[in-house]
Write an enzyme that holds these catalytic residues in place. Sequence first.
Site, mmCIF file in Angstrom:
data_model
loop_
_atom_site.group_PDB
_atom_site.id
_atom_site.type_symbol
_atom_site.label_atom_id
_atom_site.label_comp_id
_atom_site.label_asym_id
_atom_site.label_seq_id
_atom_site.Cartn_x
_atom_site.Cartn_y
_atom_site.Cartn_z
ATOM 1 N N GLU A 143 0.841 -1.196 0.000
ATOM 2 C CA GLU A 143 0.000 0.000 0.000
ATOM 3 C C GLU A 143 0.880 1.251 0.000
ATOM 4 O O GLU A 143 0.564 2.246 -0.652
ATOM 5 C CB GLU A 143 -0.908 -0.032 1.232
ATOM 6 C CG GLU A 143 -2.059 0.929 1.215
ATOM 7 C CD GLU A 143 -3.157 0.570 0.218
ATOM 8 O OE1 GLU A 143 -2.959 -0.331 -0.612
ATOM 9 O OE2 GLU A 143 -4.219 1.233 0.265
ATOM 10 N N THR A 196 -6.872 9.876 -4.615
ATOM 11 C CA THR A 196 -6.754 9.726 -3.174
ATOM 12 C C THR A 196 -5.947 10.871 -2.565
ATOM 13 O O THR A 196 -6.284 11.409 -1.517
ATOM 14 C CB THR A 196 -6.065 8.386 -2.846
ATOM 15 O OG1 THR A 196 -6.798 7.354 -3.473
ATOM 16 C CG2 THR A 196 -6.029 8.133 -1.352
#
Lengths: 321, 321
Positions: A143, A196
Amino acid sequence: MEDKRIDFQNVKNEVRVFAPATVANMICGFDILGFAVDFPGDEVKMYRVEEPGVRIRSIEGDEGRLPLDADRNTVSACVKMLLEALGIQEQIGVEIELIKHMPIGSGLGSSSASTVAGLFAINNLLGDPLTKEELMPFCVEGERLACGHGHADNVAPALMGGITLIRGYNPLDVIKLPVPTELYAGIVFPKVDVPTRDARQLIKEKVLLKDAVTQWGNIAGLIAGLYDSDYDLIGRSMHDVLIEPTRAILIPEFYEMKQLALEEGALSFGISGSGPSVVAIARGKDIAEKAATRIQQHLTACDIESFKYVSAVNVDGPKVI
Amino acid sequence: MEDKRIDFQNVKNEVRVFAPATVANMICGFDILGFAVDFPGDEVKMYRVEEPGVRIRSIEGDEGRLPLDADRNTVSACVKMLLEALGIQEQIGVEIELIKHMPIGSGLGSSSASTVAGLFAINNLLGDPLTKEELMPFCVEGERLACGHGHADNVAPALMGGITLIRGYNPLDVIKLPVPTELYAGIVFPKVDVPTRDARQLIKEKVLLKDAVTQWGNIAGLIAGLYDSDYDLIGRSMHDVLIEPTRAILIPEFYEMKQLALEEGALSFGISGSGPSVVAIARGKDIAEKAATRIQQHLTACDIESFKYVSAVNVDGPKVI
């Protein structure tokens, strides 16, 4: 990891894995809660080959946006990292086909699903030397590679399945929460771009303590509601007074969609992860379906293309298919 | 409340009630969590008299600090408020003896224990016309009279017993949480003055979002730990990164006491309410006792007088004695 013995005789020749999309934050639990759904999700096909190293054979469904270069692609980079941690990077070669069944940048944990699928696949190919708990740090690292920060609120539910709580990061402390059986999600992804990073930058560094108290009262209420399968309490608790007010600005028709979802009897409605996907939480599939349909109809009337997914909470996480 | 019929034939002539001290915040759950203990607590003796109205006969254990004037005393004012809500203030007269078994301004919910004892007593005297849930708003109002704000994190556990969560205030939403049977509190009250108002004023209006996320991760972990009777998780979760750092300044020897409690095996240690009482949370009475004793010995060596209380979580709340 050096103590993990790999029995090369039993390494599989190929494996095919599905890992689920996830709804991070779970409306009120910014950065700590998330749950997995049955669909969409990403698929990894992994083949053992003679030549050592990790390579990407192909990627489908990414509209050409993801790198095929094995060092720059998150999935292959994570798989490589795991082989290195096991000290077997010179002894094994794999090739990867990545099939994305969900859009990138949708707020549904797209990169997490791919990362988890890749790591679950290599672990399975090797004969499952690592537990899910041992795989978790590699997923978090994936991630970090994909998004620039090592948040775990998508990878944790994608890997563990069900509803997960990230209690803390030092050290990483993932708690599996109970899943009320009638809990459903009606998800709609309006096809607009909300990176994001932008969604994060909107959020203020400081918040009012009194708002934080409201938020953690709701978080505590949600956890209690999940343990007691108390759907009313779950509904009363799933309100976000801190993040939604700013992030909703980036999502067209947000408050109109919210009203429609609640009119259809949803327990709650909010943003999935950093958006633009939105999620109606409902008791029973029927209400989740109605809410998502009504939302999609509204978006269509507004000339906004969208995708709709209705699912129970996926309690299994990734699986070999 | 007008629909509550009081059967005056069955109104008791006298009743004696004990209501428990409470540990608000439960270390990480500022303004939302609290639990009741077996001792200390306050006692109310209530006598029915001919002349209508509410009067205070006597107060013991307050070192002369509480008003005997029935309009200014919180206990009598709350009892009066309840009689008025029931519409029977002209039809009944009561006199109150208040016996305080705990110090005022200790951070153990002293005013809440008195308020709850008074309201539980009048309700019992009248034949229990109100449920505990119906009594709660009067208790919150009593807290407002006593402290200037209508917080419920002491009155809720004092009235409901056990561990309570205040999910929210609009409307008041009190959730009873499960109580792990081996959970004990070793409480020490160092006899120094920390007025609640001062302790509140120290707290900053704004907090860092990242600290708030740490705090609500811990709160969520604590709730899960309580449901699962997972003492390790309870211990890992009971950390306060937001309030303790400022409030601890007002409490002499705070960090020394913390170290001693953890050395004795306490799961956690922190401030009870706004202090200056401190609490060691432990698995089992033995560890709670040892931690509290060690803390008290240290305070004695520092020439600070203190009181010590060791108790399981009181799951019953107020009781007729």
